[in-house]
Design a protein around this motif. Structure first.
Motif, short mmCIF file in Angstrom:
data_model
loop_
_atom_site.label_atom_id
_atom_site.label_comp_id
_atom_site.label_asym_id
_atom_site.label_seq_id
_atom_site.Cartn_x
_atom_site.Cartn_y
_atom_site.Cartn_z
N SER A 84 5.06 -6.54 -2.25
CA SER A 84 5.86 -5.94 -3.33
C SER A 84 4.94 -5.28 -4.35
O SER A 84 3.71 -5.47 -4.34
CB SER A 84 6.71 -7.00 -4.04
OG SER A 84 5.87 -7.94 -4.71
N LEU A 85 5.58 -4.50 -5.21
CA LEU A 85 4.92 -3.91 -6.39
C LEU A 85 5.58 -4.50 -7.63
O LEU A 85 6.81 -4.46 -7.75
CB LEU A 85 5.06 -2.39 -6.40
CG LEU A 85 4.49 -1.63 -5.20
CD1 LEU A 85 4.68 -0.12 -5.40
CD2 LEU A 85 3.02 -1.95 -5.00
N GLN A 86 4.78 -5.04 -8.53
CA GLN A 86 5.29 -5.60 -9.79
C GLN A 86 5.10 -4.57 -10.90
O GLN A 86 4.00 -4.08 -11.12
CB GLN A 86 4.56 -6.89 -10.15
CG GLN A 86 4.90 -8.05 -9.26
CD GLN A 86 4.19 -9.32 -9.71
OE1 GLN A 86 3.11 -9.27 -10.31
NE2 GLN A 86 4.81 -10.46 -9.44
N PHE A 87 6.21 -4.26 -11.59
CA PHE A 87 6.18 -3.24 -12.64
C PHE A 87 6.54 -3.86 -13.99
O PHE A 87 7.33 -4.80 -14.06
CB PHE A 87 7.16 -2.11 -12.33
CG PHE A 87 6.71 -1.20 -11.23
CD1 PHE A 87 5.84 -0.17 -11.49
CD2 PHE A 87 7.17 -1.37 -9.92
CE1 PHE A 87 5.42 0.69 -10.49
CE2 PHE A 87 6.76 -0.53 -8.91
CZ PHE A 87 5.88 0.51 -9.19
N LYS A 88 5.95 -3.27 -15.03
CA LYS A 88 6.35 -3.59 -16.40
C LYS A 88 6.61 -2.28 -17.12
O LYS A 88 5.81 -1.34 -17.06
CB LYS A 88 5.27 -4.38 -17.14
CG LYS A 88 5.62 -4.64 -18.60
CD LYS A 88 4.50 -5.40 -19.33
CE LYS A 88 4.83 -5.57 -20.81
NZ LYS A 88 3.77 -6.28 -21.54
N PHE A 89 7.76 -2.22 -17.81
CA PHE A 89 8.16 -1.04 -18.57
C PHE A 89 8.27 -1.45 -20.04
O PHE A 89 8.99 -2.39 -20.38
CB PHE A 89 9.50 -0.48 -18.08
CG PHE A 89 9.47 -0.08 -16.63
CD1 PHE A 89 9.16 1.22 -16.27
CD2 PHE A 89 9.77 -1.00 -15.62
CE1 PHE A 89 9.12 1.60 -14.94
CE2 PHE A 89 9.74 -0.63 -14.28
CZ PHE A 89 9.42 0.68 -13.94
N ALA A 90 7.52 -0.77 -20.92
CA ALA A 90 7.48 -1.11 -22.34
C ALA A 90 8.45 -0.23 -23.12
O ALA A 90 8.55 0.98 -22.87
CB ALA A 90 6.07 -0.93 -22.90
N ASP A 96 0.82 -1.21 0.00
CA ASP A 96 0.00 0.00 0.00
C ASP A 96 0.85 1.26 0.00
O ASP A 96 0.40 2.34 0.38
CB ASP A 96 -0.95 -0.01 1.20
CG ASP A 96 -0.21 -0.17 2.52
OD1 ASP A 96 1.03 -0.37 2.49
OD2 ASP A 96 -0.88 -0.11 3.57
N SER A 97 2.11 1.14 -0.44
CA SER A 97 3.01 2.30 -0.52
C SER A 97 2.56 3.23 -1.63
O SER A 97 1.84 2.84 -2.57
CB SER A 97 4.45 1.85 -0.77
OG SER A 97 4.93 1.06 0.29
N PHE A 153 1.26 -3.98 -10.52
CA PHE A 153 0.45 -4.90 -9.72
C PHE A 153 0.93 -4.84 -8.27
O PHE A 153 2.13 -4.94 -7.99
CB PHE A 153 0.56 -6.34 -10.23
CG PHE A 153 -0.06 -6.56 -11.57
CD1 PHE A 153 -1.42 -6.86 -11.67
CD2 PHE A 153 0.68 -6.44 -12.73
CE1 PHE A 153 -2.00 -7.05 -12.91
CE2 PHE A 153 0.11 -6.64 -13.97
CZ PHE A 153 -1.24 -6.94 -14.06
N ARG A 154 0.01 -4.68 -7.33
CA ARG A 154 0.35 -4.64 -5.91
C ARG A 154 0.07 -6.02 -5.31
O ARG A 154 -1.05 -6.52 -5.38
CB ARG A 154 -0.47 -3.55 -5.20
CG ARG A 154 -0.13 -2.14 -5.69
CD ARG A 154 -1.01 -1.09 -5.05
NE ARG A 154 -0.62 0.25 -5.53
CZ ARG A 154 0.24 1.04 -4.89
NH1 ARG A 154 0.79 0.63 -3.75
NH2 ARG A 154 0.55 2.23 -5.38
N ASN A 155 1.11 -6.61 -4.72
CA ASN A 155 1.02 -7.97 -4.19
C ASN A 155 1.28 -7.95 -2.68
O ASN A 155 2.21 -7.29 -2.19
CB ASN A 155 2.05 -8.89 -4.85
CG ASN A 155 1.81 -9.02 -6.34
OD1 ASN A 155 0.67 -9.16 -6.76
ND2 ASN A 155 2.87 -8.97 -7.12
N GLY A 156 0.49 -8.68 -1.96
CA GLY A 156 0.70 -8.81 -0.54
C GLY A 156 0.32 -10.19 -0.05
O GLY A 156 -0.69 -10.76 -0.47
#
Length: 787
Positions: free
Chosen positions: A104-110, A44-45, A95-98
């Protein structure tokens, strides 16, 4: 110690200092290029990297800070040097995972391909009618391979028009890239990537390059076919330009538009598309396997795994393209199939172009002086084009069209002399004033002479406008100079005024005598005599890319090696980036120069593992033979505007006649039949059994037959009425008969000539004397009693 860093918002730090774990990157030819990672923070950051924010990855970076006593890098370093920029992307997913064990936060950079090319609809300038004139407008319904805003050569436009124009494959690719880059400049303030752009000469024509550019390694000319030294776009022969068939598409992305164009330069997926991130902004590059640089890596050592096979099944014996050209001549449509076949014959690569049985060498064909191949070469190419596993594609092209138009006008000489002189003068005045036919000896009243003036009141030179138009109209194309001999026709609406005297009569009885009677008439005078005038409108067809088969064959003939190669390193160094061919040393000799095309690369940054996927582009549907044939599946529509490539709202088939002299327009006239038949009983004669008999002897009813041959043997049915030896008359005549069911009962046959011997027993001769004293013969058969 070299490290991988990430820069965001002007701050560059090691991946660990960003809290990044499970970092990976994957890049594919003509497909995705992205970086993914987990940032270990509470789920929740606050969002550390907002949507559409740009990041930069660099590899091989070093820091001036001394490592710790354990040899590990010092945390919090923000000053780096060396290495190279490895990836630039934009944040697209979060995507926020707990869970009970981790958050953690999962990121994708295109990268630019995914972020821009896959998400932007390609549009081209195309002509549209605004009610007054043609204007160029951006449309997502486009024809790949044509341009509306600049020319590319001397043979691809209609002089004096704003027609769309043909482009080489490289030019169309450059236009797609330029469009996408231009839209990023509008959105971000500056282009987010670059490549080779389109250049033009002083006339505004796009340049055709003698050698490929720095970044788009695609030739403008078919290699080995045409010497381009000293040639410019203003003097180029378009039949030697490396062009793709025109492709009409709706609402496709820039990525799909690029893929559709690149499929024509080698097998689908053969051209490699990649970004060079070491430049600012990144540079998009495209090259085919035969021109890409090679990287040689040891087959052992850092190798974690290797799987490889040679794909001899993808080496075509021949490449056969069939250009299906459809055009129109007046109302008739024609289809022509031109073969373009390339393959190895007698140890040499041979390409033949032409109709079946008449293949010309591509070099001579492109040079304008076609020379036939030898009969053995022609046979070998034709037979080879039908071998198994040979790529064979039929491509539709719009051929040339021509429309012929004729106009028949009726005139007499415009003779304005005294009508009592007879001849042309009498005919001219009678046409102007029909009532003069009832006037005895009409003459002008002197000293007044006739006046002939145009609508402005100026006198008309009747020595130039010397024909009086009686019927039909002057067509616009006649006025434009398409009259016989190329001389333009000219017409004037005129007013004729005359005073004359004479005695009027009605049916020969004099009614009154008049003196100095003024008459006026409106008429049209023209400069050409009556007759039938013809013109032809020609619309050029699509230029066919002869030589394309040979270009594809030369690339596909290079053996393909397919497989995967995984390298294990302490830190990812990207030893063979996309845009290179792969060679392997220290093992099989053929691998040392195999030039395997790298299609996909996966990087596991945490594990230091790089996996190369090389060979045919399986992810683009080009791995198998059947998939390669689907490149051209489905019909193509060559031109959105049909043959009206100028988008001219006034263009139409046939002739629009002028309205200045419009009375009646030309017509094709009534049909003139040489045989008229009026059946007595339609149902009886339509019966198949009866029809077979009547076709030989004439059916019940009336026949007026003016043919000179191929006539039935009228009345000779050999049944109830027999006429032995009676033959076809083969001369104009009349025949009438009664009967039914395939049998004639009463006949009258009127033809010139005598019956053959043996027939007089059945027929009675009736001689008829005509009004001019000549005689003819009518033969009567049956119940009638001749006079």
């Amino acid at each position: 110690m070299a490290m991988t860093t990430l820069e965001y918002n002007g701050v560059e730090k090691a991946l660990a200092d960003w809290g990044i774990a499970q970092a990976s990157r994957e890049v594919s030819n003509q497909a995705h290029d992205h970086f993914a990672c987990d940032i270990i923070v509470p789920f929740d950051s606050a969002d550390p990297i907002p949507y559409d924010s740009q990041i930069t990855l660099r590899i091989g970076r070093v820091s001036a800070v001394t490592p710790s006593a354990t040899g590990l890098p010092v945390a919090g370093v923000t000053s780096w040097s060396g290495g190279s920029t490895w990836f630039i992307g934009w944040r697209v997913e979060e995507f926020r995972n707990g869970s009970g064990t981790a958050e953690s936060l999962q990121f994708k950079f295109a990268g630019p391909w995914e972020h821009f090319f896959e998400r932007l609809v390609f549009q081209k300038l195309w002509w549209t009618w605004n009610g007054t004139e043609n204007v160029a407008d951006w449309r997502s319904q486009v024809v790949l391979g044509q341009s509306a805003n600049a020319l590319v050569g001397v043979n691809d436009t209609v002089p004096g028009t704003n027609a769309t124009n043909l482009m080489s494959i490289r030019q169309q690719v450059a236009e797609i890239i330029g469009y996408c880059a231009g839209q990023t400049a509008l959105e971000y303030g500056s282009p987010q990537f670059q490549s080779d752009g389109l250049t033009h000469d002083t006339s505004g024509n796009y340049n055709l390059l003698a050698t490929p550019g720095t970044n788009l390694l695609i030739p403008d000319y078919i290699a080995g076919v045409y010497e381009v030294a000293g040639k410019t776009s203003a003097t180029a022969d378009l039949q030697t330009v490396l062009r793709a068939p025109l492709d009409s598409v709706n609402d496709i992305t820039c990525a799909e538009a690029l893929r559709r164009m690149l499929r024509w330069i080698g097998p689908m997926g053969g051209p490699v598309v990649w970004f060079d991130y070491t430049t600012s902004p990144p540079t998009l590059k495209i090259g085919t396997r035969d021109v890409l640089p090679s990287v040689t890596l040891p087959a052992t050592g850092q190798t974690e795994s290797l799987k490889i096979q040679r794909r001899d099944d993808l080496i075509p014996q021949f490449v056969a393209l069939k250009y299906r050209i459809t055009g129109q001549v007046d109302s008739g449509v024609y289809t022509e199939i031109i073969n373009d076949i390339a393959g190895e014959v007698g140890g040499s690569v041979i390409e033949g172009v032409g109709l079946t049985g008449a293949l010309y060498s591509i070099e001579s064909f492109a040079g304008g002086s076609p020379a036939l191949l030898s009969s053995g070469q022609i046979t070998a190419l034709q037979n080879g084009s039908r071998f198994r596993a040979v790529p064979c594609a039929t491509v539709d092209f719009e051929g040339s069209s021509s429309t012929s138009t004729s106009c028949t006008i009726s005139t007499i000489n415009a003779d304005f002399n005294q009508p009592d002189l007879g001849g042309d003068a009498a005919a001219c005045w009678a046409a102007l004033f029909p009532e003069l036919k009832e006037v005895a000896n009409p003459v002008f009243t002197f000293p007044t002479s006739p006046t002939v003036v145009d609508d402005s009141g100026a006198a008309v030179n009747t020595s130039v406008y010397k024909y009086l138009l009686l019927d039909s109209q002057i067509a616009p194309w006649m006025l434009a100079g398409n009259a016989p001999g190329g001389v333009a026709a000219s017409a004037k609406q005129c007013t004729v005024t005359v005073n004359f005297t004479g005695t009027a009569s009605s049916q020969g009885v004099q009614a009154e005598h008049f003196l100095n009677h003024e008459k006026t008439a409106r008429c049209t005078l023209i400069t050409v005599p009556g007759g039938t005038y013809k013109t032809q409108t020609d619309t050029p067809g699509e230029v066919v890319p002869y030589g394309l088969a040979g270009y594809i064959y030369n690339i596909e003939s290079i053996p393909q090696y397919e497989g995967t190669f995984t390298i294990q390193e302490t830190e990812v160094t990207d030893p063979c980036p996309l845009g290179n061919n792969l060679n392997l040393s220290g093992s099989l000799s053929e691998w040392a120069n195999m030039g395997a095309s790298v299609q996909q690369i996966s990087y596991d940054l945490a594990a230091g593992r790089t996996t190369l996927v090389f060979g045919p582009a399986a992810h683009l549907g080009a791995k198998d033979f059947v998939e390669r044939l689907r490149v051209n599946r489905g019909p193509r529509w060559a031109n959105l505007n049909g043959t009206n490539i100028t988008n001219d709202p006034g263009q139409q088939r046939g002739t629009q006649l002028g309205n200045s002299v419009a009375q009646r327009g030309p017509s094709p006239g009534a049909r003139m039949l040489d045989w008229h038949h009026y059946p007595a009983d339609i149902a009886d004669e339509s019966d198949p059994a009866n029809a077979a008999i009547y076709s030989a002897i004439g059916g019940p009813g009336f026949h007026v037959d003016t043919r000179a041959s191929a006539q039935p043997q009228y009345g000779n049915n050999g049944g109830a009425i027999s006429a032995a030896g009676l033959s076809s008359p083969n001369t104009p005549g009349f025949f009438a008969a009664y009967g039914a069911g395939g049998t004639l009962t009463t006949c009258i046959r009127c033809f010139t000539g005598d019956l053959p011997a043996g027939a007089q027993a059945f027929w009675q001769e009736v001689n008829l004397t005509l009004a001019d004293g000549t005689c003819t013969t009518m033969w009567v058969l049956g119940a009638l009693n001749p006079p």
